[in-house]
Scaffold this motif. Structure first.
Motif, PDB file in Angstrom:
ATOM      1  N   UNK A  14       0.768  -1.235   0.000  1.00 27.31           N
ATOM      2  CA  UNK A  14       0.000   0.000   0.000  1.00 27.31           C
ATOM      3  C   UNK A  14       0.800   1.287   0.000  1.00 27.31           C
ATOM      4  N   UNK A  15       2.070   1.212  -0.356  1.00 27.54           N
ATOM      5  CA  UNK A  15       2.897   2.416  -0.267  1.00 27.54           C
ATOM      6  C   UNK A  15       2.903   3.262  -1.536  1.00 27.54           C
ATOM      7  N   UNK A  16       2.389   2.714  -2.636  1.00 23.69           N
ATOM      8  CA  UNK A  16       2.411   3.485  -3.881  1.00 23.69           C
ATOM      9  C   UNK A  16       1.354   2.947  -4.836  1.00 23.69           C
ATOM     10  N   UNK A  17       1.166   3.679  -5.921  1.00 20.31           N
ATOM     11  CA  UNK A  17       0.293   3.233  -6.999  1.00 20.31           C
ATOM     12  C   UNK A  17      -1.118   2.908  -6.568  1.00 20.31           C
ATOM     13  N   UNK A  18      -1.630   1.799  -7.078  1.00 23.27           N
ATOM     14  CA  UNK A  18      -2.997   1.384  -6.798  1.00 23.27           C
ATOM     15  C   UNK A  18      -3.201   1.153  -5.304  1.00 23.27           C
ATOM     16  N   UNK A  19      -2.235   0.516  -4.654  1.00 22.39           N
ATOM     17  CA  UNK A  19      -2.366   0.222  -3.224  1.00 22.39           C
ATOM     18  C   UNK A  19      -2.498   1.465  -2.374  1.00 22.39           C
ATOM     19  N   UNK A  20      -1.700   2.482  -2.673  1.00 26.11           N
ATOM     20  CA  UNK A  20      -1.779   3.735  -1.924  1.00 26.11           C
ATOM     21  C   UNK A  20      -3.134   4.405  -2.123  1.00 26.11           C
TER      22      UNK A  20
END
Length: 246
Positions: A14-20
């Motif tokens: 969850x630190x970048x892109x879709x996850x964030x």
């Protein structure tokens, strides 16, 4: 009241892109959110800070999704931090695009370890804590159903596995009031797959809308699946791909 008020969600990768984007959207909808990250602590901290500045609660947990023990520990930490677990979003994934015959075994192993085994381990651990009304959400891919471009053979095989895992698991846990669904993005504009450059041209051409999607468009679907209005949807493969698989 926000639709996910008093709920706790764990978003892997969850630190970048879709996850964030998913983490931020679930937090905006009222959930307390835990995210995992493999290496980039600064990026993970930025997501947590953004959620907290908007009045939400979040925590970042370091865990490489290829590491079984780390994944198990991350799920347990999310549970102990917030005292419950209601939503698991299996977002962590990786792709190493190249022709199948030229793909080294160690690269295939890593794709399988993160995209399949990591999902199985996180889900199995989370099921010890998720109860009635819980949500398990896979982030699959439209190539898990139809491969429109070369270079993604091993990756598409893992996403096909995730598709069948979601369908099968939905049968096992449905009696517990837990839904299991698979969200399948198409070409989405991220740092790993930017909507510019040579690789983007055929992907855009394969869509019906003629454009890349945004991370927010994927997060909106995930938020719906995580919420109370999706209570009769389970075992579904929900494709958000601009018509790529139409």
């Amino acid at each position: 009241m926000s639709k996910l008020a008093k709920k706790v969600a764990l978003v892997t990768g969850g630190s970048r892109g879709i996850g964030a984007a998913i983490a931020k959207r679930l937090a905006a909808d009222g959930a307390s959110v835990a995210i995992t990250y493999a290496k980039d602590a600064d990026a993970a901290s930025a997501v947590v800070k953004a959620i907290e500045q908007s009045g939400g609660k979040a925590v970042a947990i370091q865990a490489d999704s290829a590491d079984t023990k780390a994944v198990q520990a991350a799920v347990e930490k999310a549970f102990t931090t917030f005292g419950r677990l209601d939503v698991l979003v299996n977002n962590a994934g990786t792709a190493i695009p190249k022709p199948f015959e030229e793909t080294p075994i160690d690269e295939m192993d890593r794709v399988i370890d993160i995209n399949v085994r990591g999902v199985l381990v996180a889900t199995q651990t989370a099921l010890k804590h998720i109860g009635e009304g819980g949500r398990i959400i896979m982030i699959g891919s439209c190539v898990g159903e139809r491969v429109v471009a070369p270079g993604l053979v091993a990756y598409s095989a893992t996403k096909g596995a995730v598709k069948m895992f979601a369908q099968g698991l939905s049968r096992e846990v449905g009696s517990r009031g837990i839904t299991v669904n698979n969200v399948q993005p198409g070409p989405i504009d991220t740092d790993l797959n930017p909507a510019a450059g040579d690789w983007a041209v055929p992907q855009k051409a394969a869509t019906g809308l003629g454009r890349y999607g945004t991370v927010e468009e994927v997060a909106a679907l995930v938020s719906f699946v995580a919420g109370p209005e999706s209570s009769y949807i389970t075992g579904a493969n929900l494709t958000v791909d601009g018509g790529t698989n139409a």
